[in-house]
Design a protein around this motif. Structure first.
Motif, mmCIF file in Angstrom:
data_model
loop_
_atom_site.group_PDB
_atom_site.id
_atom_site.type_symbol
_atom_site.label_atom_id
_atom_site.label_comp_id
_atom_site.label_asym_id
_atom_site.label_seq_id
_atom_site.Cartn_x
_atom_site.Cartn_y
_atom_site.Cartn_z
ATOM 1 N N UNK A 354 -2.823 5.056 3.783
ATOM 2 C CA UNK A 354 -2.593 4.220 4.564
ATOM 3 C C UNK A 354 -1.144 4.318 3.379
ATOM 4 N N UNK A 355 -0.353 4.060 4.847
ATOM 5 C CA UNK A 355 1.837 4.237 4.018
ATOM 6 C C UNK A 355 2.056 3.002 3.008
ATOM 7 N N UNK A 356 2.792 3.741 2.309
ATOM 8 C CA UNK A 356 3.082 2.150 1.064
ATOM 9 C C UNK A 356 4.336 3.234 0.676
ATOM 10 N N UNK A 357 5.184 1.763 0.017
ATOM 11 C CA UNK A 357 6.602 1.626 -0.304
ATOM 12 C C UNK A 357 6.493 1.840 -1.763
ATOM 13 N N UNK A 358 6.763 2.679 -2.849
ATOM 14 C CA UNK A 358 6.877 2.533 -4.039
ATOM 15 C C UNK A 358 7.724 2.113 -4.889
ATOM 16 N N UNK A 359 7.281 0.952 -5.254
ATOM 17 C CA UNK A 359 8.209 -0.068 -5.879
ATOM 18 C C UNK A 359 8.151 -0.725 -7.652
ATOM 19 N N UNK A 360 8.743 0.275 -8.281
ATOM 20 C CA UNK A 360 8.199 -0.680 -9.268
ATOM 21 C C UNK A 360 9.554 -2.135 -9.432
ATOM 22 N N UNK A 361 8.911 -2.728 -10.300
ATOM 23 C CA UNK A 361 9.778 -4.535 -10.156
ATOM 24 C C UNK A 361 10.245 -4.997 -8.742
ATOM 25 N N UNK A 362 9.847 -4.276 -7.713
ATOM 26 C CA UNK A 362 9.360 -4.721 -6.859
ATOM 27 C C UNK A 362 11.066 -4.004 -6.144
ATOM 28 N N UNK A 363 11.557 -2.597 -6.443
ATOM 29 C CA UNK A 363 12.597 -2.445 -6.086
ATOM 30 C C UNK A 363 12.254 -0.719 -5.451
ATOM 31 N N UNK A 364 12.387 -1.083 -3.804
ATOM 32 C CA UNK A 364 11.525 0.327 -2.952
ATOM 33 C C UNK A 364 12.518 1.498 -3.655
ATOM 34 N N UNK A 365 11.702 2.328 -3.518
ATOM 35 C CA UNK A 365 12.281 3.658 -3.923
ATOM 36 C C UNK A 365 12.042 4.285 -3.544
ATOM 37 N N UNK A 366 10.564 5.114 -2.928
ATOM 38 C CA UNK A 366 10.158 5.989 -2.580
ATOM 39 C C UNK A 366 9.257 5.655 -1.450
ATOM 40 N N UNK A 367 8.768 6.510 -0.021
ATOM 41 C CA UNK A 367 8.490 5.948 0.965
ATOM 42 C C UNK A 367 7.164 7.165 0.656
ATOM 43 N N UNK A 368 5.916 6.041 0.988
ATOM 44 C CA UNK A 368 4.481 7.832 1.058
ATOM 45 C C UNK A 368 3.553 7.749 2.022
ATOM 46 N N UNK A 369 4.102 7.862 2.969
ATOM 47 C CA UNK A 369 3.534 8.271 4.247
ATOM 48 C C UNK A 369 2.334 9.339 5.127
ATOM 49 N N UNK A 370 1.306 8.990 5.694
ATOM 50 C CA UNK A 370 0.628 10.077 6.526
ATOM 51 C C UNK A 370 -0.825 11.185 5.353
ATOM 52 N N UNK A 371 -1.076 10.673 4.335
ATOM 53 C CA UNK A 371 -1.032 11.620 2.549
ATOM 54 C C UNK A 371 -2.719 11.172 3.227
ATOM 55 N N UNK A 372 -3.769 11.835 2.649
ATOM 56 C CA UNK A 372 -5.023 11.668 3.037
ATOM 57 C C UNK A 372 -6.082 11.963 1.469
ATOM 58 N N UNK A 373 -7.360 12.331 2.189
ATOM 59 C CA UNK A 373 -7.902 12.869 0.546
ATOM 60 C C UNK A 373 -9.596 13.737 0.943
ATOM 61 N N UNK A 374 -9.665 14.542 0.951
ATOM 62 C CA UNK A 374 -10.993 14.788 0.839
ATOM 63 C C UNK A 374 -12.098 15.102 0.084
ATOM 64 N N UNK A 375 -13.059 14.426 0.719
ATOM 65 C CA UNK A 375 -14.058 14.438 -0.696
ATOM 66 C C UNK A 375 -15.425 14.602 -0.001
ATOM 67 N N UNK A 376 -15.942 16.099 -0.959
ATOM 68 C CA UNK A 376 -17.042 16.844 -0.847
ATOM 69 C C UNK A 376 -18.353 16.083 -2.051
#
Length: 384
Positions: A354-376
Motif C-alpha cells: 500500500x502507498x504511504x507517506x514517510x513522515x518522521x515526527x508527522x512531517x511529510x517528506x517522501x511519497x512511496x507508491x506502487x510498490x510490491x514484493x515477491x516471495x518464494x
C-alpha cells in the motif's frame, strides 16, 4: 484417508511467509499441530521487496532508491501423535522482522542513512487434547528472542522541531543498537472439527512477550545512553482464526484471520526519548485476512491458490522505517508426494504494498507508491 488427502492442500499457503501486519513474518501459525500422524517439516522462504519513492515536490522531488532489503526465513516443525486424544508439536519460526535502509547520502538527502533491522526467533512447544472427534483444546509455551538496530539520517532529522520538543541539532546521525533478549510467552486455543467434510475451525491466542534489550545509543558527538542501559520492548499479543472445509471431493476451502495488537509495541530508548520526547516506533493494531482453495489432483499432486489483504492504518503518514500502508496478495502453491513418507511443497506469492507517506515526527517528506514484493518458499515433509 479422504480427509488427509484434501487437508494437505490447505498447508500449501504457509510455504510462503503469511504475515503482513506491521513487523509480522511467520504469522505464528500452529498448523503443524493438526497434521495426521507423526511428521517433520523443514521450510525456507525468500522475499524480495521493492519499495522506492521520491521526496515531496516541496523538497525537490528527488527519487529514493529501493529501501527494502531482501531476506530469507527458515522454519522447523515436529509433530508427534501420542495416542488418539493427545498430540504434541514443536515449532521454530521467525515471527517478526524488518530490513530497511536508505542508501542516499545523509548530508544531501532527506532520509539517507535511515534504516532498521529487526531479528527474531521463537521456539514453541504445544500440546493438543481431543475430547472427541469434534472438540479439542491446545496450548503451550513460547520462548522468543529478539534484537534490533536503528539509524536515523538525512535532513529530515536535522531540522529543529522535527520532533517535539525538538533540539537545536535534531537527531541526524542517531544510532541505536538493541542487543538480543529472550522471554517466555504462552499460547492457548481450541478447535471444532467435523471430519466427514474436513471442517475445522481453530481459534488461537498468542500472548505478548516483554523484552529488556541491552541498549547503546549515540549521536555524532558521542554516546547518549547510560552504561548498562536497557530498553523495554513488548511484542504484540495476537489472535489467529484458522478455518477449512471440504466443498467438493478432494477440494478444500481454507482461510485465516489474524489480529495483532502492535499499539503495545512502543519503543522508547532513554537517550532518544530524552532528546526528542518521542518514541522510535509508531505502530498500529492491524488485521490480516486470507482465503484460498486447495485441490488434490491425484495421488501425487496437490495445488492451491489464495488471496488476502492487510488493513491500512488510520492515515498514510508512516514512519520512514517501514514506508508501506496495508497490502494485498495472491499466492499459488503446489505439493508433490514422492512416496508415503516424503513430500515437497513450494509456493510463490506476489504482494501489492500500500502507498504511504514517510513522515518522521508527522512531517511529510517522501511519497512511496506502487510498490510490491515477491516471495518464494520451499518445504520438505517427512512422515515417520
Amino acid at each position: 484417508m479422504k480427509t488427509r488427502l484434501i487437508t494437505v492442500a490447505a498447508l500449501l499457503s504457509s510455504t510462503v511467509s503469511a504475515g503482513a501486519v506491521s513487523l509480522d513474518r511467520s504469522g505464528q501459525s500452529i498448523t503443524p499441530l493438526f497434521l495426521d500422524g507423526n511428521q517433520v517439516q523443514l521450510s525456507f522462504g525468500f522475499t524480495d521487496p521493492s519499495i522506492d519513492g521520491q521526496n515531496q515536490a516541496a523538497l525537490g522531488g528527488a527519487p529514493i532508491a529501493n529501501v527494502a532489503e531482501s531476506f530469507v526465513t527458515a522454519g522447523l516443525a515436529i509433530k508427534y501423535q501420542f495416542n488418539e486424544k493427545l498430540s504434541f508439536a514443536f515449532i521454530v519460526d521467525e515471527p517478526y522482522g524488518s530490513d530497511t535502509f536508505y542508501v542516499e547520502s545523509p548530508v544531501f538527502s532527506t532520509l539517507g542513512g535511515t534504516g532498521a533491522t529487526v531479528d527474531s526467533t521463537a521456539y514453541t512447544a504445544l500440546g493438543r487434547y481431543k475430547f472427541n472427534d469434534a472438540w479439542s483444546v491446545h496450548g503451550g509455551i513460547r520462548y522468543q528472542e529478539i534484537s534490533a538496530s536503528v539509524t536515523l539520517g538525512g535532513l529530515a532529522f536535522n531540522t529543529p522541531g522535527t520532533f517535539t520538543p525538538g533540539t537545536a541539532t535534531g537527531v541526524n546521525g542517531y544510532s541505536g543498537n538493541f542487543g538480543s533478549d529472550g522471554a517466555f510467552g504462552y499460547v492457548i486455543g481450541g478447535a471444532y472439527e467435523k471430519p466427514d467434510i474436513a471442517l475445522r475451525v481453530a481459534l488461537t491466542y498468542n500472548s505478548g512477550t516483554t523484552h529488556d534489550l541491552p541498549t547503546v545509543e549515540s549521536l555524532p558527538f558521542g554516546q547518549i545512553s547510560a552504561p548498562g542501559a536497557t530498553t523495554e520492548v513488548e511484542t504484540p499479543e495476537s489472535i489467529n482464526l484458522d478455518f477449512q472445509t471440504g466443498i467438493a471431493p478432494n477440494t478444500l476451502l481454507f482461510g485465516n484471520v489474524r489480529y495483532a495488537r502492535y499499539s503495545d509495541t512502543d519503543v522508547q530508548p532513554a537517550g532518544f526519548f530524552g532528546a526528542t520526547g518521542s518514541s522510535l516506533t509508531d505502530l498500529e493494531d492491524g488485521f490480516d485476512f486470507s482465503i484460498g482453495i486447495g485441490r488434490r489432483f491425484n495421488e501425487k499432486w496437490s495445488g492451491s491458490i489464495s488471496a488476502g489483504f492487510s488493513t491500512e492504518g488510520d492515515d498514510d503518514l508512516i514512519s520512514p522505517l517501514a514506508p508501506t500502508n496495508g497490502s494485498q496478495f495472491i499466492a499459488i502453491g503446489g505439493k508433490y508426494d514422492v512416496n508415503e513418507s516424503f513430500a515437497i511443497a513450494g509456493g510463490v506469492r506476489y504482494t501489492f504494498l500500500g502507498d504511504a507517506i514517510a513522515a518522521p515526527g508527522d512531517n511529510p517528506v517522501a511519497d512511496f507508491e506502487s510498490n510490491d514484493a515477491v516471495s518464494v518458499g520451499l518445504r520438505f515433509e517427512y512422515a515417520f
